[in-house]
Design a protein around this motif. Structure first.
Motif, mmCIF file in Angstrom:
data_model
loop_
_atom_site.group_PDB
_atom_site.id
_atom_site.type_symbol
_atom_site.label_atom_id
_atom_site.label_comp_id
_atom_site.label_asym_id
_atom_site.label_seq_id
_atom_site.Cartn_x
_atom_site.Cartn_y
_atom_site.Cartn_z
ATOM 1 N N ALA A 1 -6.075 0.000 -0.259
ATOM 2 C CA ALA A 1 -6.300 0.401 1.770
ATOM 3 C C ALA A 1 -7.202 -0.509 2.591
ATOM 4 O O ALA A 1 -6.976 -1.073 3.711
ATOM 5 N N LEU B 1 0.811 -1.811 -0.213
ATOM 6 C CA LEU B 1 -0.295 -0.302 -0.313
ATOM 7 C C LEU B 1 1.031 1.052 -0.132
ATOM 8 O O LEU B 1 0.441 2.065 -0.918
ATOM 9 N N ALA C 1 -4.653 2.646 7.742
ATOM 10 C CA ALA C 1 -5.519 1.992 6.423
ATOM 11 C C ALA C 1 -6.939 3.115 5.604
ATOM 12 O O ALA C 1 -6.715 3.753 4.806
ATOM 13 N N PHE D 1 -5.757 6.300 4.499
ATOM 14 C CA PHE D 1 -5.061 6.129 3.093
ATOM 15 C C PHE D 1 -7.127 6.012 2.039
ATOM 16 O O PHE D 1 -7.366 6.726 1.551
#
Length: 462
Positions: free
Chosen positions: A181, A22, A84, A87
């Motif tokens: 993500a 990622l 995450a 993101f």
């Protein structure tokens, strides 16, 4: 409480490392999106282009610093989940930027960069605390492989989305970063917390449960005792250490060596290639940058292959030997195009791209992974936390400045001259390695510390 249902070690290691993919994806996605963004918004200002590209690195400087502090309070797993979410939000906000929203996109990418910086700090920490001791030596190389794989994935996605209309193309490229993500978030929901974090917070029962997923039963109590002893040593070290301690005569040599390596890795100009390769090809050939998206894929493949090569040779050659070899070839790869252009003015303009590919090949198995191997090995326990953070900050600062300054520099001087400057920096990096960086392969942390003390004593007496 940790759930009783056992989580397989493969699942833990895969999603623990997935954060690297990622991280790499978000670093690389702007490479393909930028040419379409320029067309859509009519961007001509080199300063604006530099800020849009590099703003994610500015956010990463702060994100990495905050993640380290917060993960000690909240836990590695929870901070990866938060990263995450950031993101996802940052990627979607990037994709819906208002027309000509220069400042909006810069602000959103700074926000997104905080998650990038957090991932760069959290993923190696989580993996090193979950993996058994005999695998930890490979972690820096494996993490690098995951990062460059993420970059390659972003280049491939950019290539396949390039057939869309100009506006939809760049918006889709940026927004698509939300997909990995979401995958990371779902996977990490099932991951256990780091046993090291649990033990430091006096949750021994939960730590035993987690270790039972990933260690033989007869090794669990021994490892718990080792973690407790190391945690106590680090606690005492943090109480006895201040910012001034890092710069004291005892530690100064190793501090400058580690931070210097981290800074040189970025100021050597690698990210100028990774961010701007379509624009570099456009400048060299005159063709549209949006039609040169195969080149990032080629660079990405070279990066992945180089990272795999490093996993094979990492412990077979001295660190200084690999850094010297890589830095020398990298420097010459940047300088030769300027020499050829001066001697033979009608040289094929694609020659510079060929030399850049040679640069990427040697960078991928030397300076790219070895920087973080050395940073992990060179700092004594007493200053390790603060010194590693300082090295990371200088690395992100270098990445930010290269991303910001490259389009500005190429707008004011020939492209070959810009790369020649980076080439000189590469050779200065080699000189720095020879003069300031001790060999760390095969030495214990205590032996490395003694080497640093002797070197500093010699300098003080000179």
């Amino acid at each position: 409480m940790v759930k009783e249902k056992k989580v397989s070690s493969r699942f833990i290691y895969f999603f623990g490392a997935f954060g690297g993919i990622l991280f790499g994806y978000d670093i690389g996605v702007m490479t393909g999106a930028l040419p379409f963004l320029q067309q859509d918004w009519g961007l001509e200002s080199a300063v604006v282009i530099g800020w849009i590209t590099s703003s994610i690195m500015l956010g990463a400087i702060f994100g990495g610093a905050m993640a380290g502090q917060l993960s000690d309070r909240l836990g590695r797993r929870k901070m990866i989940l938060i990263s995450a979410v950031v993101f996802v939000i940052g990627s979607l906000l990037s994709g819906i930027a208002p027309p000509d929203g220069h400042y909006y996109l810069i602000a959103v990418r700074i926000f997104l960069g905080m998650a990038v910086g957090a991932a760069s700090a959290l993923v190696p920490a989580y993996m090193s605390e979950m993996a058994p001791a005999h695998l930890r030596g490979r972690l820096s190389g494996i993490n690098q492989t995951m990062i460059v794989s993420g970059m390659l994935l972003s280049y491939i996605v950019d290539y396949f989305l390039s057939g869309l209309s100009t506006t939809i193309a760049w918006r889709s490229m940026l927004a698509m970063a939300a997909v990995p993500a979401v995958i990371l978030f779902i996977g990490v929901l099932k991951l256990p917390e780091s046993p090291r974090f649990l033990i430091k917070n006096n949750k021994l029962a939960e730590a035993r449960t987690v270790l039972s997923y990933i260690r033989p039963k007869d090794k669990i109590e021994t490892e718990i005792k080792q973690i407790q002893e190391m945690a106590e040593r680090e606690r005492l070290a943090s109480q006895q250490t201040s910012l001034g301690t890092m710069f004291s005569g005892k530690y100064r040599y190793l501090l400058f060596a580690g931070v210097g390596i981290a800074a040189f890795q970025q100021f050597q100009g690698a990210n100028a290639i990774f961010y701007y390769i379509p624009l570099i090809v456009e400048e060299a050939t005159g063709s549209a940058a949006s039609s040169a998206l195969m080149w990032p894929i080629i660079q990405g493949i070279i990066l992945v292959l180089g990272s795999l090569l490093f996993l094979v040779i990492a412990d077979k050659f001295k660190r200084r030997t690999l850094l010297t070899l890589g830095g020398t070839v990298m420097g010459l790869s940047f300088i030769f195009p300027a020499i050829l252009n001066a001697v033979i003015p009608n040289t094929n303009p694609m020659m510079i791209v060929v030399f850049l590919s040679i640069y990427v090949a040697f960078y991928s198995f030397t300076w790219a992974p070895l920087t973080w191997v050395i940073v992990g090995e060179i700092f004594p326990l007493m200053i390790r936390g603060r010194a590693s953070g300082l090295a990371s900050s200088f690395n992100w600062l270098g990445s930010f400045l290269v991303g910001l300054m490259f389009p500005i520099m190429t707008a004011s001087m020939p492209q070959e001259a810009v790369f020649a400057i980076f080439g000189v920096i590469c050779l200065l990096g080699v000189l720095f390695v020879q003069v300031r960086v001790p060999e760390t392969r095969g030495y214990t942390l205590e032996e490395i510390e003694k080497i640093g003390e002797r070197k500093q004593a010699k300098r003080n007496s000179a």
